[in-house]
Design a protein around this motif. Structure first.
Motif, PDB file in Angstrom:
ATOM      1  N   GLU A  13     -22.644 -42.193 -11.490  1.00 25.51           N
ATOM      2  CA  GLU A  13     -23.033 -40.833 -11.130  1.00 25.51           C
ATOM      3  C   GLU A  13     -22.407 -40.402  -9.805  1.00 25.51           C
ATOM      4  O   GLU A  13     -22.565 -41.069  -8.791  1.00 25.51           O
ATOM      5  N   ASN A  14     -21.688 -39.273  -9.849  1.00 22.04           N
ATOM      6  CA  ASN A  14     -21.102 -38.671  -8.641  1.00 22.04           C
ATOM      7  C   ASN A  14     -20.191 -39.638  -7.880  1.00 22.04           C
ATOM      8  O   ASN A  14     -20.053 -39.517  -6.666  1.00 22.04           O
ATOM      9  N   PHE A  15     -19.551 -40.568  -8.587  1.00 23.58           N
ATOM     10  CA  PHE A  15     -18.765 -41.564  -7.865  1.00 23.58           C
ATOM     11  C   PHE A  15     -17.549 -40.951  -7.168  1.00 23.58           C
ATOM     12  O   PHE A  15     -17.167 -41.392  -6.076  1.00 23.58           O
ATOM     13  N   LEU A  16     -16.953 -39.900  -7.752  1.00 26.24           N
ATOM     14  CA  LEU A  16     -15.807 -39.259  -7.094  1.00 26.24           C
ATOM     15  C   LEU A  16     -16.227 -38.609  -5.780  1.00 26.24           C
ATOM     16  O   LEU A  16     -15.504 -38.667  -4.785  1.00 26.24           O
ATOM     17  N   LYS A  17     -17.393 -37.993  -5.790  1.00 27.84           N
ATOM     18  CA  LYS A  17     -17.918 -37.384  -4.565  1.00 27.84           C
ATOM     19  C   LYS A  17     -18.189 -38.457  -3.515  1.00 27.84           C
ATOM     20  O   LYS A  17     -17.847 -38.297  -2.340  1.00 27.84           O
ATOM     21  N   LYS A  18     -18.785 -39.567  -3.937  1.00 26.72           N
ATOM     22  CA  LYS A  18     -19.099 -40.650  -2.997  1.00 26.72           C
ATOM     23  C   LYS A  18     -17.821 -41.272  -2.429  1.00 26.72           C
ATOM     24  O   LYS A  18     -17.743 -41.550  -1.232  1.00 26.72           O
ATOM     25  N   VAL A  19     -16.828 -41.471  -3.296  1.00 24.86           N
ATOM     26  CA  VAL A  19     -15.557 -42.030  -2.838  1.00 24.86           C
ATOM     27  C   VAL A  19     -14.897 -41.100  -1.822  1.00 24.86           C
ATOM     28  O   VAL A  19     -14.406 -41.538  -0.778  1.00 24.86           O
ATOM     29  N   SER A  20     -14.900 -39.807  -2.129  1.00 25.18           N
ATOM     30  CA  SER A  20     -14.276 -38.826  -1.230  1.00 25.18           C
ATOM     31  C   SER A  20     -14.995 -38.756   0.114  1.00 25.18           C
ATOM     32  O   SER A  20     -14.366 -38.775   1.175  1.00 25.18           O
ATOM     33  N   VAL A  21     -16.338 -38.667   0.060  1.00 24.21           N
ATOM     34  CA  VAL A  21     -17.120 -38.576   1.294  1.00 24.21           C
ATOM     35  C   VAL A  21     -16.972 -39.845   2.121  1.00 24.21           C
ATOM     36  O   VAL A  21     -16.791 -39.804   3.337  1.00 24.21           O
ATOM     37  N   GLY A  22     -17.034 -41.011   1.457  1.00 28.17           N
ATOM     38  CA  GLY A  22     -16.903 -42.273   2.171  1.00 28.17           C
ATOM     39  C   GLY A  22     -15.548 -42.415   2.839  1.00 28.17           C
ATOM     40  O   GLY A  22     -15.458 -42.797   4.010  1.00 28.17           O
ATOM     41  N   TYR A  23     -14.484 -42.076   2.098  1.00 30.39           N
ATOM     42  CA  TYR A  23     -13.134 -42.230   2.656  1.00 30.39           C
ATOM     43  C   TYR A  23     -12.891 -41.268   3.809  1.00 30.39           C
ATOM     44  O   TYR A  23     -12.367 -41.656   4.861  1.00 30.39           O
ATOM     45  N   LEU A  24     -13.291 -40.016   3.616  1.00 30.47           N
ATOM     46  CA  LEU A  24     -13.106 -39.031   4.683  1.00 30.47           C
ATOM     47  C   LEU A  24     -13.931 -39.389   5.922  1.00 30.47           C
ATOM     48  O   LEU A  24     -13.451 -39.246   7.059  1.00 30.47           O
ATOM     49  N   THR A  25     -15.162 -39.860   5.719  1.00 26.73           N
ATOM     50  CA  THR A  25     -16.005 -40.237   6.856  1.00 26.73           C
ATOM     51  C   THR A  25     -15.392 -41.386   7.628  1.00 26.73           C
ATOM     52  O   THR A  25     -15.334 -41.362   8.863  1.00 26.73           O
ATOM     53  N   GLY A  26     -14.910 -42.412   6.919  1.00 25.77           N
ATOM     54  CA  GLY A  26     -14.294 -43.548   7.590  1.00 25.77           C
ATOM     55  C   GLY A  26     -13.040 -43.163   8.343  1.00 25.77           C
ATOM     56  O   GLY A  26     -12.844 -43.550   9.502  1.00 25.77           O
ATOM     57  N   PHE A  27     -12.173 -42.376   7.692  1.00 27.57           N
ATOM     58  CA  PHE A  27     -10.906 -41.985   8.309  1.00 27.57           C
ATOM     59  C   PHE A  27     -11.131 -41.079   9.515  1.00 27.57           C
ATOM     60  O   PHE A  27     -10.577 -41.305  10.603  1.00 27.57           O
ATOM     61  N   LEU A  28     -11.947 -40.047   9.333  1.00 26.38           N
ATOM     62  CA  LEU A  28     -12.161 -39.083  10.412  1.00 26.38           C
ATOM     63  C   LEU A  28     -12.956 -39.677  11.574  1.00 26.38           C
ATOM     64  O   LEU A  28     -12.715 -39.323  12.733  1.00 26.38           O
ATOM     65  N   SER A  29     -13.870 -40.587  11.276  1.00 26.68           N
ATOM     66  CA  SER A  29     -14.624 -41.242  12.351  1.00 26.68           C
ATOM     67  C   SER A  29     -13.695 -42.051  13.238  1.00 26.68           C
ATOM     68  O   SER A  29     -13.763 -41.970  14.470  1.00 26.68           O
ATOM     69  N   PHE A  30     -12.813 -42.834  12.596  1.00 24.68           N
ATOM     70  CA  PHE A  30     -11.885 -43.606  13.419  1.00 24.68           C
ATOM     71  C   PHE A  30     -10.914 -42.696  14.157  1.00 24.68           C
ATOM     72  O   PHE A  30     -10.590 -42.936  15.320  1.00 24.68           O
ATOM     73  N   ALA A  31     -10.446 -41.626  13.486  1.00 23.99           N
ATOM     74  CA  ALA A  31      -9.527 -40.696  14.142  1.00 23.99           C
ATOM     75  C   ALA A  31     -10.157 -40.084  15.386  1.00 23.99           C
ATOM     76  O   ALA A  31      -9.499 -39.950  16.435  1.00 23.99           O
ATOM     77  N   LEU A  32     -11.442 -39.731  15.297  1.00 20.94           N
ATOM     78  CA  LEU A  32     -12.147 -39.168  16.448  1.00 20.94           C
ATOM     79  C   LEU A  32     -12.211 -40.179  17.589  1.00 20.94           C
ATOM     80  O   LEU A  32     -11.943 -39.833  18.755  1.00 20.94           O
ATOM     81  N   ILE A  33     -12.562 -41.406  17.266  1.00 20.06           N
ATOM     82  CA  ILE A  33     -12.631 -42.466  18.280  1.00 20.06           C
ATOM     83  C   ILE A  33     -11.269 -42.673  18.934  1.00 20.06           C
ATOM     84  O   ILE A  33     -11.159 -42.796  20.167  1.00 20.06           O
ATOM     85  N   PHE A  34     -10.221 -42.684  18.125  1.00 22.22           N
ATOM     86  CA  PHE A  34      -8.871 -42.902  18.639  1.00 22.22           C
ATOM     87  C   PHE A  34      -8.448 -41.763  19.563  1.00 22.22           C
ATOM     88  O   PHE A  34      -7.884 -42.004  20.647  1.00 22.22           O
ATOM     89  N   VAL A  35      -8.701 -40.525  19.152  1.00 20.08           N
ATOM     90  CA  VAL A  35      -8.322 -39.361  19.974  1.00 20.08           C
ATOM     91  C   VAL A  35      -9.031 -39.406  21.326  1.00 20.08           C
ATOM     92  O   VAL A  35      -8.425 -39.149  22.373  1.00 20.08           O
ATOM     93  N   ILE A  36     -10.314 -39.728  21.315  1.00 26.38           N
ATOM     94  CA  ILE A  36     -11.062 -39.825  22.569  1.00 26.38           C
ATOM     95  C   ILE A  36     -10.467 -40.902  23.466  1.00 26.38           C
ATOM     96  O   ILE A  36     -10.314 -40.720  24.683  1.00 26.38           O
ATOM     97  N   SER A  37     -10.113 -42.028  22.864  1.00 33.07           N
ATOM     98  CA  SER A  37      -9.517 -43.123  23.635  1.00 33.07           C
ATOM     99  C   SER A  37      -8.175 -42.719  24.237  1.00 33.07           C
ATOM    100  O   SER A  37      -7.886 -43.018  25.400  1.00 33.07           O
ATOM    101  N   VAL A  38      -7.350 -42.043  23.443  1.00 32.67           N
ATOM    102  CA  VAL A  38      -6.040 -41.595  23.945  1.00 32.67           C
ATOM    103  C   VAL A  38      -6.215 -40.573  25.066  1.00 32.67           C
ATOM    104  O   VAL A  38      -5.552 -40.662  26.116  1.00 32.67           O
ATOM    105  N   LEU A  39      -7.107 -39.603  24.881  1.00 29.15           N
ATOM    106  CA  LEU A  39      -7.348 -38.591  25.913  1.00 29.15           C
ATOM    107  C   LEU A  39      -7.909 -39.209  27.189  1.00 29.15           C
ATOM    108  O   LEU A  39      -7.677 -38.701  28.292  1.00 29.15           O
TER     109      LEU A  39
END
Length: 212
Positions: free
Chosen positions: A6-32
């Motif tokens: 049930e809703n596995f495509l939604k879960k996959v999309s949300v999980g992947y985007l959350t993981g990628f964007l969370s790390f991207a945010l952490i990385f940007v803060i570290s670089v700045l």
């Protein structure tokens, strides 16, 4: 293993985007904050290798989640209270990485927080889609995309090469990687708070109850 259809495509999309964007945010803060010097190293020749890394991290992240959050957390939670499943699976997750390069007390703290985060996702959603894809996307962003160490393993950068600036461990996590940084730990604690809030709001389950 609990991979619900049930809703596995939604879960996959949300999980992947959350993981990628969370790390991207952490990385940007570290670089700045002056933690890294970055250099673009992307060429079209890197695309096949990048795709292989994407698939490889999906397999690696899912495998770790099946073992830790699927089997260990699931089995223990069936026999004991759920928080024991989270605690014991987290201990196993940390021990599985204890021999990695650059491991430190901060690195153990980063592993602990990440494990609690994915354990709560598994608990509140009742399956492994979100935690597996978040784990995979986090590692993919961390290594091949932004060129930082993945739990002590460096040299994977294909889009950017990131060189840590000395004497900034709170921003870089030193040799173990950004997941051992204070920035990463704080962002993940914020995510944990959001997960608990949303989980308790939309579910009658509690981490203090024994699994059915």
């Amino acid at each position: 293993m609990p991979f619900k259809k049930e809703n596995f495509l939604k879960k996959v999309s949300v999980g992947y985007l959350t993981g990628f964007l969370s790390f991207a945010l952490i990385f940007v803060i570290s670089v700045l904050g002056g933690g890294f010097k970055i250099q673009s190293i992307w060429t079209s020749n890197n695309l096949p290798i990048l795709l292989l890394f994407c698939i490889g991290f999906l397999i690696q992240g899912t495998t770790e989640e099946i073992i830790c959050r699927g089997y260990i957390q699931g089995r223990i939670s069936q026999k004991m209270r759920i928080y024991w499943g989270i605690i014991i699976s987290t201990i196993f997750f940390i021990l599985a990485h204890i021999g990695n390069n650059g491991i430190s007390l901060a690195g153990v703290g980063g592993l602990l927080i990440f494990s609690v985060l994915t354990s709560l996702l598994r608990f509140y959603t009742g399956d492994l889609w979100l935690c597996s894809t978040l784990h995979a996307a986090w590692n993919f962003a961390e290594g091949p995309i932004f060129g930082t160490a993945v739990s002590g393993n460096s040299g994977m950068g294909l889009v950017f090469k990131s060189t840590s600036i000395p004497n900034h461990p709170l921003l870089t996590g030193n040799q173990f990687g950004i997941e051992a940084s204070l920035i990463s730990i704080l962002i993940q604690i914020m995510l944990i708070i959001v997960i608990i809030y949303l989980g308790q709001k939309h579910s009658r389950l509690s981490i203090f109850k024994k699994a059915a």
